[in-house]
Design an enzyme around this catalytic site. Structure first.
Site, PDB file in Angstrom:
ATOM      1  N   ASP A 165       0.880  -1.165   0.000  1.00 50.61           N
ATOM      2  CA  ASP A 165       0.000   0.000   0.000  1.00 50.61           C
ATOM      3  C   ASP A 165       0.916   1.212   0.000  1.00 50.61           C
ATOM      4  O   ASP A 165       2.103   1.126   0.340  1.00 50.61           O
ATOM      5  CB  ASP A 165      -0.956  -0.004   1.197  1.00 50.61           C
ATOM      6  CG  ASP A 165      -2.134   0.965   0.966  1.00 50.61           C
ATOM      7  OD1 ASP A 165      -2.053   1.805   0.034  1.00 50.61           O
ATOM      8  OD2 ASP A 165      -3.131   0.897   1.709  1.00 50.61           O
TER       9      ASP A 165
HETATM   10  C1  BGC Z   1      -4.868   3.518   0.086  1.00 53.08           C
HETATM   11  C2  BGC Z   1      -5.006   2.561  -1.084  1.00 53.08           C
HETATM   12  C3  BGC Z   1      -4.777   3.312  -2.373  1.00 53.08           C
HETATM   13  C4  BGC Z   1      -3.397   3.943  -2.320  1.00 53.08           C
HETATM   14  C5  BGC Z   1      -3.051   4.733  -3.550  1.00 53.08           C
HETATM   15  C6  BGC Z   1      -3.566   4.283   0.048  1.00 53.08           C
HETATM   16  O1  BGC Z   1      -3.541   5.279   1.006  1.00 53.08           O
HETATM   17  O2  BGC Z   1      -4.954   2.798   1.295  1.00 53.08           O
HETATM   18  O3  BGC Z   1      -6.290   1.990  -1.079  1.00 53.08           O
HETATM   19  O4  BGC Z   1      -4.917   2.466  -3.468  1.00 53.08           O
HETATM   20  O5  BGC Z   1      -3.342   4.836  -1.209  1.00 53.08           O
HETATM   21  O6  BGC Z   1      -3.821   5.885  -3.610  1.00 53.08           O
END
Ligand code: BGC
Length: 761
Positions: A234
């Site tokens: 993530d």
């Molecule tokens: C979120 C993800 C997301 C990623 C990219 C993170 O903060 O938890 O779900 O895909 O950011 O934006």
């Protein structure tokens, strides 16, 4: 070797260690690192998943900067309420086509985390409180997107069920609960749809960060489930980059500004990390690059108007009619309709954070209703959407709405949560609607008893305090950019409501199972409710709920009849075919979601009162009957055996309940399954009871104990037997005058085990 594998191996052989380390790190917020020297291009990963959020190269990742326009489909909470894999698959196809047309190779979603607490700020991004429902629709979505030559990222792996301290909290969960509740949706999507990538979550699981959890990312994900793709972090979830590589985390995103790259280089040079681990991760990045190439070479175009139409269809199917005293649909004979509520004019159609899409257009319900009702419609805003203050005793907005309601034959009142109540990044503080809105309902209901409430919220709200004041309640979740037209179609009866709840509406927040264990403290959140999440809790505890899991009304009615059960395979991995006849007994066409719940009343371990085993959606014209079949696989009967550490079906009787919700069982029957007997491994520390139950050791021990009248009395009389048999053999052996020889116990146990395992193999 396939040609891709040969090409990837050849490329790998040409790379320097520095280039390999760089490939494991992003090059910016959204792209992987290219190695131009050998022709390795960049791959673009982009949010979704409820529409594409493709930002320009300088974009941010939490939704603050705008993205290019794309169609905003209903978010996961809504889409899951359709229970319709075919429809969800088509939404996936559309999003995949939009991604492809933009040159995006991986859409970051779907999120299949469980809705453990109704307060989780991202519940709108997740499908359900039930792993089978989430896994089934999640797999359909992945297949849809990936049919376009574009990948997905199954997220957030794993046990990311809250936003509070999401980057550090340790989810402390026992293995059986993980296996039965928090992992199966991921497992189902991986095994059925092979997402190109899996995104590890920010949090820790039992103390270990998901990003460096080798058990999770390698033992379970790859070795057990056979995942073939790439694991991406993530955004910002990596701590010790070298430990993450070893654990099985291939790609760090976004760019670590060289920090992660350097850690990998240092660790390889110091011998802390093997180059084999690095090569394995680099291979997966190269495979992703290779997989992305055909679509990049042939991007095609996406038909955004057609996708808007699909978004409207999906929205129509997502709304759930919770209650209807008969005032819906509004018919031609209905006189003046007072539409009240700012949300009718200014819809809240998506949630905040990384999934936020810049829509191509937004349809509000008000103009769609105006078009149909003309001068019969009156409108008052009634409240300001972000007015969170305690209900004022007087309000000009409310007074204006009450005046209209007094004159109207029906009031359609739009209520819902403001953006500030629910979003990625924080959890909700409570489950209530803004006080002004509830006060408005009360005031309208005082002058007009025909109030239909239309709800807009990404996750459940408390309805019990006010639902008696509403003659109908249509739960529309957040419906995406075409939701307004869908709501009008449903209210006016041009469409028949068919959504069913993918999460329970408890009577009050205090009834929910995570209470006291959510969101945790001092860096830990204890999953103390174990298996009892959602309806598993409410049904096992026999608690009254506002609306049960699976509930949803229609403008028609359905009858269920002629249940038959056929055991297709028996033994350790049974399959059972459930068949029944469903008849549309009303006067209009409609969709019914037929749900099958399984009970295991004879289990040797604790099991929830019932669990969803399978479901299907059937569309029937008025008066038409159809035979419906639902196949239950082994997992519908198995539990995760805590001692054997594997899935087991115990022999015996299972209950099959077929119904229109978890609380509306229409047909039931039992099925007898052969299953398999699991005999726990015998040791000197096993209880006397376990020894007696052992197929090899049992008879001899019993004879030995019974051979002496005193020990027979001690071990088998009702007064002392239960207590003594519950003690470990070793402890008994140490008592003065014991009939058991401690020195020989280990050997006896080993011999019995060997004889038994030999016998069963
Ligand atoms: C979120 C993800 C997301 C990623 C990219 C993170 O903060 O938890 O779900 O895909 O950011 O934006």
């Amino acid at each position: 070797m396939t040609s891709t594998a040969t090409e990837v191996a050849a490329l790998l052989a040409q790379l320097t260690l520095e280039e390999k380390a760089a490939l494991l790190d992003g090059s910016d917020l959204w792209r992987t690192t290219p190695v131009e020297r050998v022709g390795i291009g960049k791959v673009w990963l982009s949010d979704g998943p409820h529409g594409l959020r493709s930002q320009p190269e300088s974009g941010d990742h939490v939704g603050m900067l705008a993205a290019d326009p794309s169609v905003a489909f209903p978010p996961a909470a809504a889409l899951a309420s359709t229970w319709d894999v075919e429809l969800v698959g088509r939404v996936g196809v559309a999003i995949g086509a939009e991604a492809r047309a933009k040159g995006v190779s991986v859409v970051l979603g779907p999120g299949v985390n469980m809705k453990r607490s109704p307060l989780c700020g991202r519940n709108f991004e997740y499908f359900s409180e039930d792993p089978r429902l989430a896994g089934t629709v999640g797999a359909a979505f992945v297949r849809g997107v990936q049919s376009q030559g574009v990948g997905t990222s199954l997220k957030h792996f794993a046990a990311n069920n809250q936003e509070t301290d999401r980057m550090s909290v340790s989810a402390d969960v026992d293995e059986r609960t993980l296996r039965e509740i928090y992992l199966p949706a991921f497992e189902q999507v991986v095994t059925e749809a092979q997402p190109w990538t899996v995104m590890c979550s920010y949090n820790r699981i039992n103390g270990v960060f998901a990003s460096q959890n080798r058990w999770l990312l390698t033992d379970v994900l790859r070795d057990e489930w056979g995942f073939e793709g790439l694991v991406v972090s993530d955004w910002g979830a990596v701590y010790d980059r070298e430990k993450a590589v070893h654990a099985g985390l291939d790609l760090e995103m976004p760019s670590s500004n060289g920090f992660g790259t350097q850690r990998v280089l240092d660790a390889v040079r110091s011998g802390e990390l093997s180059e084999t681990d690095v090569d394995r991760a680099v291979t997966r990045v190269l495979e992703l690059v290779a997989r992305s190439r055909p679509a990049l070479a042939d991007p095609g175009t996406a038909d955004l108007d057609a996708h808007h139409g699909l978004a409207r269809e999906a929205a129509t199917r997502s709304a759930v009619l919770l209650k209807n005293d008969g005032i819906l649909p509004l018919d031609a004979a209905t006189g003046t309709v007072a539409v009240v509520g700012e949300l009718a004019r200014t819809p809240r159609f998506q949630g905040g954070g990384s999934s936020q899409v810049t829509p191509t257009r937004v349809d509000a319900a008000l103009p769609a209703l105006q078009e149909a009702l003309g001068s019969r419609l009156t409108f008052a805003a009634g409240y300001a959407i972000d007015d969170d203050a305690p209900a004022a005793t007087t309000s000009a907005l409310r007074d204006e709405a009450v005046a209209l309601a007094r004159e109207a034959s029906v009031v359609v009142l739009f209520l819902g949560l403001p953006d500030a109540y629910e979003s990625e990044g924080f959890d909700r503080a409570h489950m209530q609607l803004p006080p002004q809105q509830v006060a408005l309902l009360e005031a309208l209901a005082d002058v007009n008893d025909r109030v239909a409430v239309v709800l807009s919220n990404g996750s459940v709200v408390e309805v019990a305090p006010w639902r008696d004041r509403a003659a109908a309640i249509l739960e529309t979740w957040l419906l995406g950019q075409a939701g307004g037209g869908a709501i009008a179609d449903l209210l006016l009866g041009r469409a028949n409501p068919s959504g069913r709840l993918a999460e329970t509406f408890p009577l009050r927040y205090e009834d929910n199972p995570a209470l006291g264990n959510f969101p945790g403290e001092a860096g830990h959140v204890r999953y103390g409710e174990g298996l009892l999440i959602g309806y598993r809790w409410y049904d096992t505890r026999d608690l009254e709920v506002a609306y049960p899991f699976g509930h949803g009304l229609s403008y028609t009615t359905f009858a269920y009849a002629d249940l038959t059960l056929d055991v297709l395979d028996d033994g350790a991995a049974p399959r059972v075919r459930v068949a029944l006849t469903v008849t549309n007994t009303g006067e209009r066409a409609g969709h019914e979601v037929v749900q099958v719940y399984v009970t295991d009343p004879e289990a040797s371990v604790f099991r929830p009162a019932q669990e969803l085993g399978g479901f299907t959606v059937v569309e029937l014209d008025a008066g038409v009957s159809q035979r419906v079949e639902i196949e239950l696989g082994a997992r519908a009967f198995q539990f995760w055996h805590p001692e054997a550490s594997r899935w087991v079906v115990e022999p015996g009787r299972f209950g099959i309940r077929v119904g229109a919700s978890a609380r509306d069982v229409r047909l039931a029957a039992d099925v007898e399954l052969a299953g398999e007997v699991v005999v726990p491994v015998l040791t000197a520390d096993s209880t006397v009871e376990a020894w007696l139950a052992h197929p090899v050791a049992g008879a001899g021990l019993r004879a030995h104990l019974e051979s002496d009248p005193v020990t027979a009395e001690l071990f088998f009389s009702p007064e002392t037997g239960v207590m003594l048999r519950a003690m470990p053999m070793r402890r008994i052996a140490r008592f003065p005058g014991s009939p058991l020889p401690e020195a020989e116990l280990e050997t006896l146990a080993a011999q019995a085990e060997a004889a038994f395992r030999l016998g069963v193999s």
